[in-house]
Design a protein around this motif. Sequence first.
Motif, PDB file in Angstrom:
ATOM      1  N   ALA A   6      50.942  65.038  80.903  1.00  0.00           N
ATOM      2  CA  ALA A   6      50.357  65.326  79.583  1.00  0.00           C
ATOM      3  C   ALA A   6      48.842  65.113  79.615  1.00  0.00           C
ATOM      4  O   ALA A   6      48.076  65.902  79.051  1.00  0.00           O
ATOM      5  CB  ALA A   6      51.002  64.445  78.522  1.00  0.00           C
ATOM      6  N   VAL A   7      48.429  64.071  80.332  1.00  0.00           N
ATOM      7  CA  VAL A   7      46.994  63.760  80.426  1.00  0.00           C
ATOM      8  C   VAL A   7      46.267  64.855  81.205  1.00  0.00           C
ATOM      9  O   VAL A   7      45.200  65.332  80.793  1.00  0.00           O
ATOM     10  CB  VAL A   7      46.798  62.367  81.084  1.00  0.00           C
ATOM     11  N   ALA A   8      46.875  65.285  82.302  1.00  0.00           N
ATOM     12  CA  ALA A   8      46.256  66.339  83.117  1.00  0.00           C
ATOM     13  C   ALA A   8      46.167  67.636  82.309  1.00  0.00           C
ATOM     14  O   ALA A   8      45.129  68.308  82.313  1.00  0.00           O
ATOM     15  CB  ALA A   8      47.070  66.542  84.391  1.00  0.00           C
ATOM     16  N   GLN A   9      47.264  67.946  81.588  1.00  0.00           N
ATOM     17  CA  GLN A   9      47.267  69.209  80.812  1.00  0.00           C
ATOM     18  C   GLN A   9      46.237  69.193  79.690  1.00  0.00           C
ATOM     19  O   GLN A   9      45.645  70.204  79.352  1.00  0.00           O
ATOM     20  CB  GLN A   9      48.661  69.460  80.230  1.00  0.00           C
ATOM     21  N   ALA A  10      46.033  67.998  79.114  1.00  0.00           N
ATOM     22  CA  ALA A  10      45.060  67.895  78.011  1.00  0.00           C
ATOM     23  C   ALA A  10      43.630  67.819  78.528  1.00  0.00           C
ATOM     24  O   ALA A  10      42.678  67.848  77.747  1.00  0.00           O
ATOM     25  CB  ALA A  10      45.383  66.671  77.155  1.00  0.00           C
TER      26      ALA A  10
ATOM     27  N   ASP B  21      36.666  65.911  62.045  1.00  0.00           N
ATOM     28  CA  ASP B  21      36.517  67.077  61.158  1.00  0.00           C
ATOM     29  C   ASP B  21      35.117  67.182  60.550  1.00  0.00           C
ATOM     30  O   ASP B  21      34.700  68.255  60.137  1.00  0.00           O
ATOM     31  CB  ASP B  21      37.548  67.026  60.016  1.00  0.00           C
ATOM     32  N   LEU B  22      34.417  66.063  60.494  1.00  0.00           N
ATOM     33  CA  LEU B  22      33.072  66.101  59.904  1.00  0.00           C
ATOM     34  C   LEU B  22      32.087  66.916  60.752  1.00  0.00           C
ATOM     35  O   LEU B  22      31.079  67.402  60.252  1.00  0.00           O
ATOM     36  CB  LEU B  22      32.496  64.686  59.760  1.00  0.00           C
ATOM     37  N   ASN B  23      32.352  66.993  62.065  1.00  0.00           N
ATOM     38  CA  ASN B  23      31.400  67.631  62.999  1.00  0.00           C
ATOM     39  C   ASN B  23      29.993  67.132  62.706  1.00  0.00           C
ATOM     40  O   ASN B  23      29.063  67.916  62.499  1.00  0.00           O
ATOM     41  CB  ASN B  23      31.419  69.158  62.837  1.00  0.00           C
ATOM     42  N   PHE B  24      29.871  65.829  62.685  1.00  0.00           N
ATOM     43  CA  PHE B  24      28.637  65.223  62.183  1.00  0.00           C
ATOM     44  C   PHE B  24      27.461  65.374  63.138  1.00  0.00           C
ATOM     45  O   PHE B  24      27.515  64.980  64.307  1.00  0.00           O
ATOM     46  CB  PHE B  24      28.874  63.729  61.914  1.00  0.00           C
ATOM     47  N   SER B  25      26.409  65.949  62.605  1.00  0.00           N
ATOM     48  CA  SER B  25      25.182  66.078  63.383  1.00  0.00           C
ATOM     49  C   SER B  25      24.022  66.154  62.403  1.00  0.00           C
ATOM     50  O   SER B  25      24.097  66.871  61.408  1.00  0.00           O
ATOM     51  CB  SER B  25      25.275  67.360  64.218  1.00  0.00           C
ATOM     52  N   ASP B  26      22.987  65.369  62.645  1.00  0.00           N
ATOM     53  CA  ASP B  26      21.779  65.485  61.813  1.00  0.00           C
ATOM     54  C   ASP B  26      20.570  65.242  62.706  1.00  0.00           C
ATOM     55  O   ASP B  26      20.726  65.003  63.909  1.00  0.00           O
ATOM     56  CB  ASP B  26      21.873  64.563  60.571  1.00  0.00           C
ATOM     57  N   PRO B  27      19.346  65.315  62.179  1.00  0.00           N
ATOM     58  CA  PRO B  27      18.179  65.209  63.067  1.00  0.00           C
ATOM     59  C   PRO B  27      18.119  63.890  63.841  1.00  0.00           C
ATOM     60  O   PRO B  27      17.435  63.795  64.856  1.00  0.00           O
ATOM     61  CB  PRO B  27      17.004  65.306  62.090  1.00  0.00           C
ATOM     62  N   HIS B  28      18.866  62.894  63.388  1.00  0.00           N
ATOM     63  CA  HIS B  28      18.818  61.588  64.063  1.00  0.00           C
ATOM     64  C   HIS B  28      19.849  61.445  65.176  1.00  0.00           C
ATOM     65  O   HIS B  28      19.765  60.553  66.002  1.00  0.00           O
ATOM     66  CB  HIS B  28      19.021  60.464  63.054  1.00  0.00           C
ATOM     67  N   GLY B  29      20.873  62.262  65.150  1.00  0.00           N
ATOM     68  CA  GLY B  29      21.888  62.123  66.186  1.00  0.00           C
ATOM     69  C   GLY B  29      23.171  62.854  65.862  1.00  0.00           C
ATOM     70  O   GLY B  29      23.313  63.467  64.803  1.00  0.00           O
ATOM     71  N   GLU B  30      24.069  62.740  66.837  1.00  0.00           N
ATOM     72  CA  GLU B  30      25.377  63.396  66.702  1.00  0.00           C
ATOM     73  C   GLU B  30      26.441  62.318  66.748  1.00  0.00           C
ATOM     74  O   GLU B  30      26.320  61.369  67.534  1.00  0.00           O
ATOM     75  CB  GLU B  30      25.593  64.242  67.962  1.00  0.00           C
ATOM     76  N   VAL B  31      27.471  62.454  65.944  1.00  0.00           N
ATOM     77  CA  VAL B  31      28.551  61.455  65.971  1.00  0.00           C
ATOM     78  C   VAL B  31      29.890  62.172  66.133  1.00  0.00           C
ATOM     79  O   VAL B  31      30.238  63.029  65.319  1.00  0.00           O
ATOM     80  CB  VAL B  31      28.587  60.618  64.671  1.00  0.00           C
ATOM     81  N   GLY B  32      30.604  61.805  67.176  1.00  0.00           N
ATOM     82  CA  GLY B  32      31.922  62.408  67.388  1.00  0.00           C
ATOM     83  C   GLY B  32      32.963  61.331  67.639  1.00  0.00           C
ATOM     84  O   GLY B  32      32.730  60.144  67.358  1.00  0.00           O
ATOM     85  N   VAL B  33      34.100  61.744  68.153  1.00  0.00           N
ATOM     86  CA  VAL B  33      35.127  60.770  68.565  1.00  0.00           C
ATOM     87  C   VAL B  33      35.482  61.093  70.011  1.00  0.00           C
ATOM     88  O   VAL B  33      35.374  62.254  70.428  1.00  0.00           O
ATOM     89  CB  VAL B  33      36.390  60.833  67.661  1.00  0.00           C
ATOM     90  N   PRO B  34      35.916  60.080  70.794  1.00  0.00           N
ATOM     91  CA  PRO B  34      36.274  60.386  72.181  1.00  0.00           C
ATOM     92  C   PRO B  34      37.486  61.317  72.203  1.00  0.00           C
ATOM     93  O   PRO B  34      38.295  61.312  71.274  1.00  0.00           O
ATOM     94  CB  PRO B  34      36.649  59.011  72.771  1.00  0.00           C
ATOM     95  N   LYS B  35      37.601  62.093  73.269  1.00  0.00           N
ATOM     96  CA  LYS B  35      38.781  62.947  73.424  1.00  0.00           C
ATOM     97  C   LYS B  35      40.002  62.044  73.465  1.00  0.00           C
ATOM     98  O   LYS B  35      39.990  61.016  74.177  1.00  0.00           O
ATOM     99  CB  LYS B  35      38.663  63.652  74.784  1.00  0.00           C
ATOM    100  N   GLN B  36      41.038  62.418  72.730  1.00  0.00           N
ATOM    101  CA  GLN B  36      42.219  61.565  72.769  1.00  0.00           C
ATOM    102  C   GLN B  36      43.518  62.342  72.663  1.00  0.00           C
ATOM    103  O   GLN B  36      43.534  63.492  72.252  1.00  0.00           O
ATOM    104  CB  GLN B  36      42.141  60.457  71.730  1.00  0.00           C
TER     105      GLN B  36
END
Length: 340
Positions: free
Chosen positions: A153-157, A125-140
């Motif tokens: 379920a995996v194919a559909q997602a 939810d943070l959608n974190f991004s700043d001039p130093h980099g981007e931080v996300g989470v792996p798709k899950q």
Amino acid sequence: MKLGGDIVYSNGEKEEEEEEVGEGRSGRKLVVGYALTSKKVKSFLQPKLERLARKKGILFVAIDQSRPLSEQGPFDIVLHKLTGREWQQILEDYHEQHPEVTVLDPPDAIQHLYNRQSMLQQVSDLNFSDPHGEVGVPKQLVITDDPLSIPLAVAQAGLSLPLVAKPLVVDGSAKSHELSLAYDQFSLSMLEPPLVLQEFVNHGGVLFKVYIVGEAIKVVRRFSLPNVNKHDLLHHTGLFRFPRVSCASANAEDADLDPSIAELPPRPMLERLARELRRCLGLRLFNIDVIREHGTRDRFYVIDINYFPGYGKMPGYEHIFTDFLLSLVKGEYRRRISTS
Ligand SMILES: Nc1ncnc2c1ncn2[C@@H]1O[C@H](COP(=O)(O)OP(=O)(O)OP(=O)(O)O)[C@@H](O)[C@H]1O
Ligand SMILES: O=P(O)(O)O[C@H]1[C@H](O)[C@@H](O)[C@H](OP(=O)(O)O)[C@@H](OP(=O)(O)O)[C@H]1O
Ligand SMILES: [Mg+2]
Ligand SMILES: [Mg+2]
């Protein structure tokens, strides 16, 4: 108040010449009641911590879980890592009766980290991004029932193999840390829900553990799982169950690593991330496992968050932790003075 002194410990560490002395509600000592598993007491309450704490006027006292909390202490701070609804209720009742005591951390905030889905939701939810980099989470994807439904379920997602399968609930048991890597879709039906399936992100086999203690952060390198390439994917099938790689006491600090892989994430980015997570998680004691996507310089993922992690493995934790405890009561005094 200041106390002079100059102690050199057997490990060669030299303490600062002057250490602050804590003052708790009981007078001179700052009393910290702790409710921890025996494993945690062993790893956290090391002699070097207790020795430095004593010198700074901090006293750690074990909480007797068979007696009412209000009859014990009085405590200035309660430090805890125990699971279970009953314990959570005890702490909530205690906090209501004793709002002057700092409970580290609030049980309802900790609960978020005991589920691998809600744990990473806040990061996402943070959608974190700043001039130093981007931080996300792996798709899950969360799977709660029927293992036979997983491949569809995996194919559909739209998740790509390989996938890391992690038990959904983290309850401190060894089982909740039994992870596996699934190379092909057929093996997915052999998994045991409830679990989280996370896309495996190649990161060059090095992970960064970011320890957070209040406003302080400390980053260490650990060995992690190696990259999986296209050839591996074509030639491996089935589930590969792997042990707690990142938890091994051997760290990757002194290893001869490719600098583009070993380079620590930018400090300002981590500081901002830690600040935002502290705020949205409502926690002061946790660590995050961060990986850098292989082949990039500034694309990071948080793959795990742990409440009250193994601070005993964090270099200099005794100084950082005792300073943190002292800062909590100083804040309390400041508040009392400003409202009186
Ligand atoms: N999405 C991912 N991509 C690549 N590697 C991963 C991923 N998720 C987990 N790993 C690897 O698996 C290890 C264990 O995963 P994770 O940290 O989620 O489990 P854990 O049991 O909660 O660990 P901890 O002991 O830190 O609590 C990581 O340290 C990392 O090496
Ligand atoms: O500091 P890192 O490498 O992240 O590993 C910690 C785990 O993340 C924690 O979950 C462990 O604590 P618990 O066993 O109390 O959950 C914690 O156990 P410890 O305090 O016995 O070291 C560690 O294993
Ligand atoms: Mg981890
Ligand atoms: Mg974990």
